[in-house]
Design a protein around this motif. Structure first.
Motif, mmCIF file in Angstrom:
data_model
loop_
_atom_site.group_PDB
_atom_site.id
_atom_site.type_symbol
_atom_site.label_atom_id
_atom_site.label_comp_id
_atom_site.label_asym_id
_atom_site.label_seq_id
_atom_site.Cartn_x
_atom_site.Cartn_y
_atom_site.Cartn_z
ATOM 1 N N HIS A 155 0.834 -1.200 0.000
ATOM 2 C CA HIS A 155 0.000 0.000 0.000
ATOM 3 C C HIS A 155 0.873 1.257 0.000
ATOM 4 O O HIS A 155 0.582 2.223 -0.719
ATOM 5 N N ALA A 187 2.307 1.926 -3.435
ATOM 6 C CA ALA A 187 1.264 2.394 -4.351
ATOM 7 C C ALA A 187 0.905 3.852 -4.059
ATOM 8 O O ALA A 187 0.715 4.661 -4.980
ATOM 9 N N TRP A 188 0.823 4.191 -2.771
ATOM 10 C CA TRP A 188 0.566 5.582 -2.420
ATOM 11 C C TRP A 188 1.696 6.491 -2.891
ATOM 12 O O TRP A 188 1.456 7.598 -3.381
ATOM 13 N N LYS A 189 2.930 6.040 -2.728
ATOM 14 C CA LYS A 189 4.066 6.867 -3.136
ATOM 15 C C LYS A 189 3.991 7.206 -4.623
ATOM 16 O O LYS A 189 4.206 8.353 -5.023
ATOM 17 N N ARG A 190 3.675 6.217 -5.443
ATOM 18 C CA ARG A 190 3.607 6.472 -6.889
ATOM 19 C C ARG A 190 2.496 7.454 -7.230
ATOM 20 O O ARG A 190 2.666 8.341 -8.080
ATOM 21 N N ALA A 191 1.358 7.316 -6.551
ATOM 22 C CA ALA A 191 0.246 8.224 -6.815
ATOM 23 C C ALA A 191 0.549 9.638 -6.312
ATOM 24 O O ALA A 191 0.309 10.631 -7.015
ATOM 25 N N TYR A 213 3.567 7.651 5.287
ATOM 26 C CA TYR A 213 2.534 6.616 5.240
ATOM 27 C C TYR A 213 1.919 6.402 6.619
ATOM 28 O O TYR A 213 0.700 6.387 6.776
ATOM 29 N N ARG A 228 -9.162 5.161 1.520
ATOM 30 C CA ARG A 228 -8.390 5.789 0.438
ATOM 31 C C ARG A 228 -8.613 7.294 0.394
ATOM 32 O O ARG A 228 -7.668 8.085 0.294
ATOM 33 N N ALA A 242 -5.764 10.110 1.233
ATOM 34 C CA ALA A 242 -5.352 11.044 0.189
ATOM 35 C C ALA A 242 -5.565 12.481 0.637
ATOM 36 O O ALA A 242 -4.694 13.350 0.458
ATOM 37 N N LYS A 270 -3.842 5.569 -6.750
ATOM 38 C CA LYS A 270 -3.244 4.631 -5.795
ATOM 39 C C LYS A 270 -3.833 3.242 -5.988
ATOM 40 O O LYS A 270 -3.124 2.233 -6.012
ATOM 41 N N ASP A 271 -5.157 3.177 -6.133
ATOM 42 C CA ASP A 271 -5.817 1.887 -6.274
ATOM 43 C C ASP A 271 -5.366 1.178 -7.545
ATOM 44 O O ASP A 271 -5.169 -0.039 -7.553
ATOM 45 N N LYS A 318 -2.455 1.450 -9.013
ATOM 46 C CA LYS A 318 -1.099 0.942 -8.782
ATOM 47 C C LYS A 318 -1.132 -0.325 -7.928
ATOM 48 O O LYS A 318 -0.382 -1.278 -8.170
#
Length: 280
Positions: free
Chosen positions: A41, A44-48, A71, A80, A84, A116-117, A119
């Motif tokens: 998770h 995925a958050w980092k990329r978004a 995080y 989510r 965010a 995020k989702d 990713k």
């Protein structure tokens, strides 16, 4: 300790620690407590978030998302949307809320949550997720002691992850992000998810324990009046132990196998001092 396959841990050799003999049920957070998915998770958050920061931020606000500190501080344990919103607000990036159906992007809070989702879904198609062996051992021991168990998560992926890791059948109840959306349950640190799990188990909070690795979760459990709040510290340096204690954990363990007998370490779980929950 690394996570491993869910089956074949010989849990029948173990009993449960006295602290769990006081309760009729245990509610487990999913990501980071039952399965090794918190890091997924976070990535995925980092990329978004980093895509949003590159487009929308400048100066110190543009520094990349920290998959450990940011995080844990802003998104761990939250839905989510709430995660965010909390992080974007922390960087001064006031985005319109948008709508739940917004496509992945950076134009709204829901768009970032959708990114995020996407990713996370991409990662799941290419990898497998595994359960923490100590948690699986404890689940088997609790079943032998006829202590009911529930899994709780703000993520809509929780049921799939629990099934993929082979532990779904060890829970009497699962409450996930889909349930939260349908029932309009507020996210942690509100105790609504935990209270719904206890309601479905048929046990009052005063007879139920909670195991959590996020400060928003330990605070939620304390607010909900649960009998025992167990913090789970997964970081190598023990960096979150004090925060878990401040936000309501009665004790903090490095792995839930510490709540097995006689397998736990001689010193037993680390017990917090007087409860002092910081305001949300």
């Amino acid at each position: 300790m690394k996570p491993g396959p869910a089956a074949g841990h010989g849990a029948s050799r173990h009993g449960i620690a006295p602290v769990l003999r006081r309760v009729r049920a245990v509610v487990f957070d999913t990501d980071g407590v039952i399965i090794d998915s918190a890091g997924i998770h976070a990535v995925a958050w980092k990329r978004a978030f980093d895509a949003c920061l590159r487009e929308r931020a400048s100066g110190s606000a543009a520094r990349p998302f920290d998959p450990d500190d940011d995080y844990r501080t802003y998104v761990d344990g939250k839905s989510r949307f709430d995660g965010a919103l909390a992080f974007l607000d922390s960087r001064g990036l006031g985005r319109p809320q948008g709508e739940p159906g917004d496509p992945p992007g950076t134009g709204s809070v829901w768009a970032v949550a959708a990114a995020k989702d996407a990713k996370f879904d991409e990662w799941l198609r290419e990898h497998r997720v595994e359960a923490w062996p100590g948690t699986v051992q404890l689940l088997h021991a609790l079943r032998l002691e006829q202590v009911s168990c529930a899994a709780v998560s703000a993520s809509r992926h929780a049921r799939d992850l629990l099934s993929m890791s082979g532990v779904a059948e060890l829970f009497h109840v699962i409450v996930d992000g889909n349930d939260a959306a349908r029932l309009r349950l507020p996210g942690k640190p509100d105790p609504a998810l935990f209270l719904e799990a206890a309601r479905r188990l048929g046990t009052p909070p005063c007879a139920t324990a909670v195991a959590e690795d996020a400060v928003s979760g330990t605070e939620a459990a304390r607010r909900g009046g649960f009998a025992v709040v167990i913090g789970v510290e997964r970081s190598a340096r023990g960096a979150a132990t004090a925060r878990l204690e401040r936000h309501g954990a009665d004790m903090v363990v490095g792995d839930l196998s510490e709540l097995l007998t006689p397998a736990g370490p001689a010193a037993g779980p680390r017990t917090a001092g007087p409860r002092a929950v910081e305001p949300g």
